[in-house]
Design a protein around this motif. Structure first.
Motif, PDB file in Angstrom:
ATOM      1  N   LYS A 140      52.443  18.024  35.930  1.00 39.78           N
ATOM      2  CA  LYS A 140      52.043  17.577  34.586  1.00 39.78           C
ATOM      3  C   LYS A 140      50.634  17.010  34.568  1.00 39.78           C
ATOM      4  CE  LYS A 140      56.524  17.138  32.553  1.00 39.78           C
ATOM      5  NZ  LYS A 140      57.346  16.493  31.583  1.00 39.78           N
ATOM      6  N   VAL A 141      50.261  16.279  35.599  1.00 39.31           N
ATOM      7  CA  VAL A 141      48.906  15.732  35.646  1.00 39.31           C
ATOM      8  C   VAL A 141      47.890  16.864  35.798  1.00 39.31           C
ATOM      9  CG1 VAL A 141      47.328  14.346  37.044  1.00 39.31           C
ATOM     10  CG2 VAL A 141      49.557  13.430  36.413  1.00 39.31           C
ATOM     11  N   GLN A 142      48.205  17.835  36.623  1.00 36.02           N
ATOM     12  CA  GLN A 142      47.310  18.987  36.780  1.00 36.02           C
ATOM     13  C   GLN A 142      47.208  19.757  35.460  1.00 36.02           C
ATOM     14  OE1 GLN A 142      48.652  21.857  39.651  1.00 36.02           O
ATOM     15  NE2 GLN A 142      46.930  23.208  39.329  1.00 36.02           N
ATOM     16  N   PHE A 143      48.336  20.022  34.833  1.00 32.23           N
ATOM     17  CA  PHE A 143      48.349  20.719  33.550  1.00 32.23           C
ATOM     18  C   PHE A 143      47.604  19.919  32.487  1.00 32.23           C
ATOM     19  CE2 PHE A 143      50.445  21.426  29.411  1.00 32.23           C
ATOM     20  CZ  PHE A 143      50.085  22.745  29.219  1.00 32.23           C
ATOM     21  N   LEU A 144      47.830  18.618  32.458  1.00 38.68           N
ATOM     22  CA  LEU A 144      47.172  17.749  31.488  1.00 38.68           C
ATOM     23  C   LEU A 144      45.660  17.788  31.665  1.00 38.68           C
ATOM     24  CD1 LEU A 144      47.666  15.667  29.259  1.00 38.68           C
ATOM     25  CD2 LEU A 144      47.780  13.926  31.037  1.00 38.68           C
ATOM     26  N   ASP A 145      45.209  17.731  32.891  1.00 34.20           N
ATOM     27  CA  ASP A 145      43.776  17.761  33.155  1.00 34.20           C
ATOM     28  C   ASP A 145      43.159  19.082  32.686  1.00 34.20           C
ATOM     29  OD1 ASP A 145      41.382  16.594  34.216  1.00 34.20           O
ATOM     30  OD2 ASP A 145      41.554  17.971  35.914  1.00 34.20           O
ATOM     31  N   GLU A 146      43.804  20.182  33.040  1.00 31.64           N
ATOM     32  CA  GLU A 146      43.291  21.498  32.638  1.00 31.64           C
ATOM     33  C   GLU A 146      43.369  21.687  31.124  1.00 31.64           C
ATOM     34  OE1 GLU A 146      45.777  24.149  34.830  1.00 31.64           O
ATOM     35  OE2 GLU A 146      44.840  23.678  36.751  1.00 31.64           O
ATOM     36  N   ASN A 147      44.497  21.326  30.553  1.00 31.06           N
ATOM     37  CA  ASN A 147      44.735  21.533  29.134  1.00 31.06           C
ATOM     38  C   ASN A 147      43.858  20.631  28.275  1.00 31.06           C
ATOM     39  OD1 ASN A 147      46.121  22.864  27.058  1.00 31.06           O
ATOM     40  ND2 ASN A 147      47.550  21.174  26.855  1.00 31.06           N
ATOM     41  N   LYS A 148      43.682  19.393  28.701  1.00 36.11           N
ATOM     42  CA  LYS A 148      42.879  18.432  27.947  1.00 36.11           C
ATOM     43  C   LYS A 148      41.462  18.971  27.731  1.00 36.11           C
ATOM     44  CE  LYS A 148      41.161  15.255  30.370  1.00 36.11           C
ATOM     45  NZ  LYS A 148      40.806  14.170  31.239  1.00 36.11           N
ATOM     46  N   ILE A 149      40.846  19.436  28.772  1.00 41.06           N
ATOM     47  CA  ILE A 149      39.475  19.936  28.674  1.00 41.06           C
ATOM     48  C   ILE A 149      39.422  21.192  27.810  1.00 41.06           C
ATOM     49  CG2 ILE A 149      37.583  20.960  30.007  1.00 41.06           C
ATOM     50  CD1 ILE A 149      38.431  18.978  32.273  1.00 41.06           C
ATOM     51  N   ARG A 150      40.338  22.105  28.042  1.00 33.29           N
ATOM     52  CA  ARG A 150      40.340  23.370  27.303  1.00 33.29           C
ATOM     53  C   ARG A 150      40.574  23.135  25.812  1.00 33.29           C
ATOM     54  NH1 ARG A 150      44.341  26.416  25.781  1.00 33.29           N
ATOM     55  NH2 ARG A 150      45.855  25.339  27.068  1.00 33.29           N
ATOM     56  N   VAL A 151      41.577  22.335  25.482  1.00 32.64           N
ATOM     57  CA  VAL A 151      41.902  22.070  24.079  1.00 32.64           C
ATOM     58  C   VAL A 151      40.763  21.317  23.393  1.00 32.64           C
ATOM     59  CG1 VAL A 151      43.434  20.732  22.570  1.00 32.64           C
ATOM     60  CG2 VAL A 151      44.399  22.168  24.359  1.00 32.64           C
ATOM     61  N   MET A 152      40.250  20.294  24.054  1.00 30.67           N
ATOM     62  CA  MET A 152      39.174  19.505  23.450  1.00 30.67           C
ATOM     63  C   MET A 152      37.932  20.365  23.200  1.00 30.67           C
ATOM     64  SD  MET A 152      40.101  16.426  22.830  1.00 30.67           S
ATOM     65  CE  MET A 152      38.601  15.501  22.719  1.00 30.67           C
ATOM     66  N   GLN A 153      37.553  21.187  24.170  1.00 27.57           N
ATOM     67  CA  GLN A 153      36.370  22.038  23.984  1.00 27.57           C
ATOM     68  C   GLN A 153      36.567  22.998  22.821  1.00 27.57           C
ATOM     69  OE1 GLN A 153      35.880  23.793  27.871  1.00 27.57           O
ATOM     70  NE2 GLN A 153      34.226  22.382  28.391  1.00 27.57           N
ATOM     71  N   LYS A 154      37.732  23.637  22.773  1.00 27.14           N
ATOM     72  CA  LYS A 154      37.993  24.600  21.705  1.00 27.14           C
ATOM     73  C   LYS A 154      37.968  23.916  20.339  1.00 27.14           C
ATOM     74  CE  LYS A 154      41.431  27.693  19.789  1.00 27.14           C
ATOM     75  NZ  LYS A 154      42.830  28.053  19.750  1.00 27.14           N
TER      76      LYS A 154
ATOM     77  N   PHE B 286      35.453  22.699  15.127  1.00 26.85           N
ATOM     78  CA  PHE B 286      35.098  21.680  14.143  1.00 26.85           C
ATOM     79  C   PHE B 286      33.589  21.632  13.927  1.00 26.85           C
ATOM     80  CE2 PHE B 286      34.256  17.185  12.959  1.00 26.85           C
ATOM     81  CZ  PHE B 286      34.840  17.238  11.709  1.00 26.85           C
ATOM     82  N   GLN B 287      32.816  21.711  14.990  1.00 25.14           N
ATOM     83  CA  GLN B 287      31.353  21.707  14.859  1.00 25.14           C
ATOM     84  C   GLN B 287      30.879  22.917  14.062  1.00 25.14           C
ATOM     85  OE1 GLN B 287      30.211  21.536  18.960  1.00 25.14           O
ATOM     86  NE2 GLN B 287      30.424  19.313  19.082  1.00 25.14           N
ATOM     87  N   SER B 288      31.523  24.039  14.280  1.00 21.48           N
ATOM     88  CA  SER B 288      31.175  25.243  13.534  1.00 21.48           C
ATOM     89  C   SER B 288      31.438  25.049  12.040  1.00 21.48           C
ATOM     90  CB  SER B 288      31.988  26.423  14.073  1.00 21.48           C
ATOM     91  OG  SER B 288      31.798  27.568  13.299  1.00 21.48           O
ATOM     92  N   ALA B 289      32.580  24.472  11.710  1.00 20.58           N
ATOM     93  CA  ALA B 289      32.931  24.232  10.298  1.00 20.58           C
ATOM     94  C   ALA B 289      31.971  23.219   9.667  1.00 20.58           C
ATOM     95  CB  ALA B 289      34.376  23.752  10.184  1.00 20.58           C
ATOM     96  N   VAL B 290      31.661  22.166  10.375  1.00 23.34           N
ATOM     97  CA  VAL B 290      30.757  21.144   9.841  1.00 23.34           C
ATOM     98  C   VAL B 290      29.362  21.722   9.627  1.00 23.34           C
ATOM     99  CG1 VAL B 290      29.575  18.968  10.399  1.00 23.34           C
ATOM    100  CG2 VAL B 290      32.035  19.169  10.733  1.00 23.34           C
ATOM    101  N   SER B 291      28.881  22.478  10.595  1.00 24.58           N
ATOM    102  CA  SER B 291      27.554  23.093  10.460  1.00 24.58           C
ATOM    103  C   SER B 291      27.504  24.042   9.275  1.00 24.58           C
ATOM    104  CB  SER B 291      27.188  23.855  11.737  1.00 24.58           C
ATOM    105  OG  SER B 291      27.052  22.975  12.809  1.00 24.58           O
ATOM    106  N   ALA B 292      28.548  24.845   9.126  1.00 22.78           N
ATOM    107  CA  ALA B 292      28.592  25.782   8.002  1.00 22.78           C
ATOM    108  C   ALA B 292      28.642  25.029   6.673  1.00 22.78           C
ATOM    109  CB  ALA B 292      29.801  26.708   8.144  1.00 22.78           C
TER     110      ALA B 292
END
Length: 174
Positions: free
Chosen positions: A130-144, A149-155
């Motif tokens: 779970k810690v390994q999954f959390l670490d991998e998933n946290k970064i991937r989800v946050m970046q996406k 969101f940045q794309s929507a705000v910029s537009a």
């Protein structure tokens, strides 16, 4: 803000109907502009809500699930240590001269120790996963989510309605 833009657009439309044609066109254009701003604002709100929902899911479900597993692991560790201590205390005593009840108690302690050890090792494995999954998933989800969101705000702030709609399609909201 969206409500204010809607009310302002309605007011401009009312004025467009009441004023002479020279002013009616300007009021109509202002009403159309306010409606477009309202739609864009509502779309930005949808993007913001999707962003917040994604983060909430990450924090409230994924993190909490990992914390529950860690808590169960800690409890299993205490149980395991207690049974190991009982078993160690029993093994220090000489085994010859034990009564049948003492032998049965020793066997039961050993069985309970093995059960707790197996549970502890399984939870230790679960925590690692779970810690390994959390670490991998946290970064991937946050970046996406941040990119979307940045794309929507910029537009939104550039007034690019097509880009805002494309961002919403990427978020899978529309």
């Amino acid at each position: 803000m969206c409500d204010t833009q809607r009310v302002l657009a309605d007011a401009f439309l009312d004025l467009a109907r009441q004023e002479p044609p020279a002013l009616a066109t300007d009021f109509q254009q202002s009403a159309d502009s306010q409606r477009a701003l309202q739609r864009s604002g509502e779309q930005l709100l949808v993007a913001l809500q999707a962003f917040c929902t994604a983060l909430s899911t990450l924090v409230n479900r994924t993190f909490e699930d990992a914390l529950r597993t860690v808590s169960a692991y800690e409890f299993a560790r205490v149980e395991f240590d207690a049974h190991r201590g009982d078993l160690d205390a029993l093994s220090v005593r000489p085994s010859h001269g034990r009564t049948g009840a003492e032998v049965a108690k020793a066997e039961e302690l050993k069985r309970q120790y093995e059960i707790r050890q197996q549970k502890f090792e399984q939870l230790r494995h679960d925590v690692r996963i779970k810690v390994q999954f959390l670490d991998e998933n946290k970064i991937r989800v946050m970046q996406k989510q941040l990119r979307l969101f940045q794309s929507a705000v910029s537009a939104y702030f550039s007034g690019n309605q097509e880009a805002l709609e494309a961002a919403l399609r990427q978020i899978n909201i529309k």
